[in-house]
Design a protein around this motif. Structure first.
Motif, PDB file in Angstrom:
ATOM      1  N   ARG A   5      88.026 -24.364  74.378  1.00 47.09           N
ATOM      2  CA  ARG A   5      88.664 -25.321  73.829  1.00 47.09           C
ATOM      3  C   ARG A   5      90.176 -24.895  73.578  1.00 47.09           C
ATOM      4  N   GLU A  36      85.367 -32.177  77.567  1.00 49.81           N
ATOM      5  CA  GLU A  36      85.198 -31.811  76.053  1.00 49.81           C
ATOM      6  C   GLU A  36      85.048 -33.058  75.125  1.00 49.81           C
ATOM      7  N   ALA A  37      85.804 -33.752  75.355  1.00 43.72           N
ATOM      8  CA  ALA A  37      85.806 -35.077  74.288  1.00 43.72           C
ATOM      9  C   ALA A  37      84.561 -35.736  74.387  1.00 43.72           C
ATOM     10  N   ASP A  40      81.854 -33.701  72.312  1.00 39.68           N
ATOM     11  CA  ASP A  40      82.016 -33.849  71.025  1.00 39.68           C
ATOM     12  C   ASP A  40      81.520 -35.192  70.565  1.00 39.68           C
ATOM     13  N   LEU A  41      81.983 -36.236  71.114  1.00 39.47           N
ATOM     14  CA  LEU A  41      81.758 -37.584  70.484  1.00 39.47           C
ATOM     15  C   LEU A  41      80.410 -37.803  70.498  1.00 39.47           C
ATOM     16  N   GLU A  44      78.928 -36.075  67.667  1.00 42.72           N
ATOM     17  CA  GLU A  44      79.171 -36.605  66.257  1.00 42.72           C
ATOM     18  C   GLU A  44      78.457 -38.148  66.082  1.00 42.72           C
ATOM     19  N   LYS A  45      78.453 -38.817  66.997  1.00 43.15           N
ATOM     20  CA  LYS A  45      78.087 -40.099  66.851  1.00 43.15           C
ATOM     21  C   LYS A  45      76.903 -40.546  67.681  1.00 43.15           C
ATOM     22  N   GLY A  54      86.657 -44.318  73.405  1.00 45.91           N
ATOM     23  CA  GLY A  54      86.548 -43.294  72.337  1.00 45.91           C
ATOM     24  C   GLY A  54      87.031 -41.801  73.024  1.00 45.91           C
ATOM     25  N   ILE A  55      86.334 -41.836  74.074  1.00 50.70           N
ATOM     26  CA  ILE A  55      86.569 -40.478  75.096  1.00 50.70           C
ATOM     27  C   ILE A  55      88.090 -40.468  75.344  1.00 50.70           C
ATOM     28  N   ALA A  57      90.675 -41.718  73.745  1.00 49.64           N
ATOM     29  CA  ALA A  57      91.352 -41.546  72.588  1.00 49.64           C
ATOM     30  C   ALA A  57      91.229 -40.101  72.258  1.00 49.64           C
ATOM     31  N   ARG A  58      90.076 -39.471  72.193  1.00 52.05           N
ATOM     32  CA  ARG A  58      89.670 -38.009  71.754  1.00 52.05           C
ATOM     33  C   ARG A  58      90.426 -37.259  72.730  1.00 52.05           C
ATOM     34  N   ALA A  59      90.579 -37.441  73.908  1.00 47.89           N
ATOM     35  CA  ALA A  59      91.097 -36.408  74.831  1.00 47.89           C
ATOM     36  C   ALA A  59      92.664 -36.554  75.014  1.00 47.89           C
TER      37      ALA A  59
END
Length: 221
Positions: A5, A36-37, A40-41, A44-45, A54-55, A57-59
């Motif tokens: 990461r 990675e995103a 992670d999501l 979490e979700k 969402g992917i 935005a996180r990336a």
């Protein structure tokens, strides 16, 4: 997970450290950030909480950048999982079948039960029950390839003369890794080292394989 990461963010010149829109094109750095995103999501979700938006935005990329590589979120998650599996689930070669199998089954159990990739795998298996096309992609992308990797310790042992060439490898692989997947996906029972070592010991007895580590200890007495 195997992608690193913090290291990824340090690669390349400063302007490429963050990804805005599509100006970085199909860069490997952006692609890894998306993978990675997605992992992670999902952790979490949950599967239903993961979206392409969402992917992205996180990336730190634009949604259009994600769509350059993948059509759906399941495509992203599958690619992330396949990359992790290839890195983590290639069996080691210690020169001894018993050691190789013990290490491989322990790693498989840890990968499926304690890693982000294991959570992705379980989500993908669930989705595959309702999407035949995706089930076929999962089978060809992971299950078939993983069976090839699972065979490696047995094939090496045959080449060393430690294992009979006529062994039914497909059936033996089913008996070695099948119980691990059963406990991960179906049973609320631990998949610990004691369990995986018992699977290996049972195989060694069935195949009449000499455990070189044990033989060496016996010879030194």
């Amino acid at each position: 997970m195997g992608r690193g990461r913090t290291a990824a963010a340090a690669v390349g010149p400063p302007p490429a450290a963050r990804h805005h829109g599509n100006r970085h094109g199909r860069s490997e750095q952006a692609r890894q950030a998306v993978l990675e995103a997605a992992d992670d999501l999902l952790v979490e979700k949950g599967f239903t909480g993961v979206t392409i938006e969402g992917i992205a935005a996180r990336a730190g990329v634009a949604k259009q950048t994600v769509y350059r590589w993948w059509k759906t979120k399941t495509d992203v998650l599958l690619d992330a999982f396949l990359q992790d599996a290839a890195e983590a689930l290639t069996p080691p070669d210690h020169g001894d079948l018993a050691q190789d199998l013990r290490a491989h089954l322990r790693q498989l159990a840890l990968f499926l039960t304690r890693s982000d990739a294991g959570a992705v795998f379980k989500a993908l298996i669930g989705h595959a029950q309702h999407d035949p096309a995706f089930a076929a992609a999962l089978r060809s992308g992971y299950l078939d390839e993983q069976r090839r990797r699972d065979r490696l310790p047995l094939e090496r042992a045959v080449a060393r003369g430690q294992l009979a060439a006529g062994l039914d490898m497909a059936a033996e692989i089913d008996q070695l890794v099948g119980p691990v997947y059963h406990r991960v996906l179906m049973a609320a029972e631990p998949v610990d080292q004691e369990f995986t070592d018992r699977l290996v010991a049972a195989f060694l007895r069935r195949a009449d394989v000499v455990d070189l580590a044990d033989a060496g200890e016996a010879g030194s007495r």
